[in-house]
Design an enzyme around this catalytic site. Sequence first.
Site, PDB file in Angstrom:
ATOM      1  N   ARG A 178      -7.555   8.412   4.600  1.00 24.11           N
ATOM      2  CA  ARG A 178      -8.653   7.501   4.244  1.00 24.11           C
ATOM      3  C   ARG A 178      -9.486   7.141   5.469  1.00 24.11           C
ATOM      4  NH1 ARG A 178      -8.867   2.184   5.126  1.00 24.11           N
ATOM      5  NH2 ARG A 178      -6.657   2.212   5.683  1.00 24.11           N
ATOM      6  N   ARG A 179      -8.818   6.743   6.551  1.00 23.68           N
ATOM      7  CA  ARG A 179      -9.558   6.352   7.755  1.00 23.68           C
ATOM      8  C   ARG A 179     -10.329   7.524   8.337  1.00 23.68           C
ATOM      9  NH1 ARG A 179      -4.248   3.322   9.590  1.00 23.68           N
ATOM     10  NH2 ARG A 179      -4.546   1.326   8.530  1.00 23.68           N
ATOM     11  N   ARG A 234       1.287   4.255  18.816  1.00 24.65           N
ATOM     12  CA  ARG A 234      -0.160   4.477  18.711  1.00 24.65           C
ATOM     13  C   ARG A 234      -0.918   3.715  19.789  1.00 24.65           C
ATOM     14  NH1 ARG A 234      -1.200   4.486  12.148  1.00 24.65           N
ATOM     15  NH2 ARG A 234       0.974   4.822  11.620  1.00 24.65           N
ATOM     16  N   LYS A 253       0.823  -1.218   0.000  1.00 22.01           N
ATOM     17  CA  LYS A 253       0.000   0.000   0.000  1.00 22.01           C
ATOM     18  C   LYS A 253       0.858   1.270   0.000  1.00 22.01           C
ATOM     19  CE  LYS A 253      -0.797   0.156   5.042  1.00 22.01           C
ATOM     20  NZ  LYS A 253      -0.206   1.470   5.350  1.00 22.01           N
ATOM     21  N   ASP A 254       2.139   1.164   0.365  1.00 25.97           N
ATOM     22  CA  ASP A 254       3.040   2.319   0.363  1.00 25.97           C
ATOM     23  C   ASP A 254       3.755   2.505  -0.966  1.00 25.97           C
ATOM     24  OD1 ASP A 254       2.447   2.774   3.035  1.00 25.97           O
ATOM     25  OD2 ASP A 254       4.126   1.561   3.755  1.00 25.97           O
ATOM     26  N   ARG A 312       0.263  10.039  14.737  1.00 27.65           N
ATOM     27  CA  ARG A 312       1.363   9.468  13.964  1.00 27.65           C
ATOM     28  C   ARG A 312       2.201   8.551  14.848  1.00 27.65           C
ATOM     29  NH1 ARG A 312       5.170  12.897  10.311  1.00 27.65           N
ATOM     30  NH2 ARG A 312       5.702  10.757   9.762  1.00 27.65           N
ATOM     31  N   CYS A 368      -1.321   7.094  -2.385  1.00 28.51           N
ATOM     32  CA  CYS A 368      -1.611   6.298  -1.194  1.00 28.51           C
ATOM     33  C   CYS A 368      -2.146   7.139  -0.042  1.00 28.51           C
ATOM     34  CB  CYS A 368      -0.374   5.523  -0.755  1.00 28.51           C
ATOM     35  SG  CYS A 368       1.011   6.566  -0.238  1.00 28.51           S
TER      36      CYS A 368
END
Length: 310
Positions: free
Chosen positions: A132-133, A156, A83-84, A150, A243
């Site tokens: 996106r989230r 996190r 995805k990156d 981040r 992305c």
Amino acid sequence: MRSITVGTRGSTLALAQTRWVVGRLKEEWPDTDFRIQTISTKGDKSGESLASLAQKGDKGFWVKEIEDALLSSRIDIAVHSLKDLPTAQPEGLEVASIPQRVDARDVLIGKEGMKRLAELPAGARIGTSSIRRKAFLRSFRPDLDVRDLRGNIDTRLAALGSGDYDAVVLAAAGLIRLELRPRIDEFLESDIMLPAPGQGALALETRSDDDLSVEVAYAIHDRVTDDRVTAEREFLAGLGAGCMAPVGAHASVKGGLLTLEGWVGALDGSQVIRATTTGDVAECADLGAELAQDMLAQGAAELIEGARAQ
């Protein structure tokens, strides 16, 4: 003995992924010596937010330095989170292998009494670094306080104890690869949140003219995963999005048919475009491109540009 140098970022997750890859490669090529080399990328070093880097046009902030190491022959195989990886690759490089995907879904991890997204109280504070989230969450639960968060997975998760967040949303794949699956409180199904295109999959990148490395990497290629992520990434490319865009996609394969779901949303969650297509799995790339064109006709480009502007 042949020697292959495998390059990766130095994060805990990147190293876990790469050790898994090397373990699989060693099973297929037991007479080959595999060495892991860590490489720091712009995304690792920059003090800027990822959204800021993306807005400036930096599309490869997790991969460019690793690809430079490939091109200069300092490494032979690069391991990326798919995805990156930008949908367009530098000349001279190719994705030689995509191993079997793990769970592509996003997940919620919350404090006591904050274990399910639909049941969170109004004003609950949710942390995520993903555009996106954020768009998905604001669309599904506009009454929540979605905050930027981040850092690596440990950072996190630790934020839940800081008092600033009630829950965090992460990719299931990272937690599974780090053997943290028991921490997951809820898997977010596709009717709630579609994952990033390629989420949960890895990419093994090589020089196009390095026949040995291509052959070594291809030994752990998974065709079904390749078909699925090809559809998702062609959808992303067709939208002209990167992305960091508020775009979700998920493809599934059953009985020779591929079903692709796509989603584009406004960053504030006020507008969403969602569509699904199904066709022969052999047409996976075309299905992704066609779904993108369908959603562009519905106004997807305006939503993507609006998110970039913000």
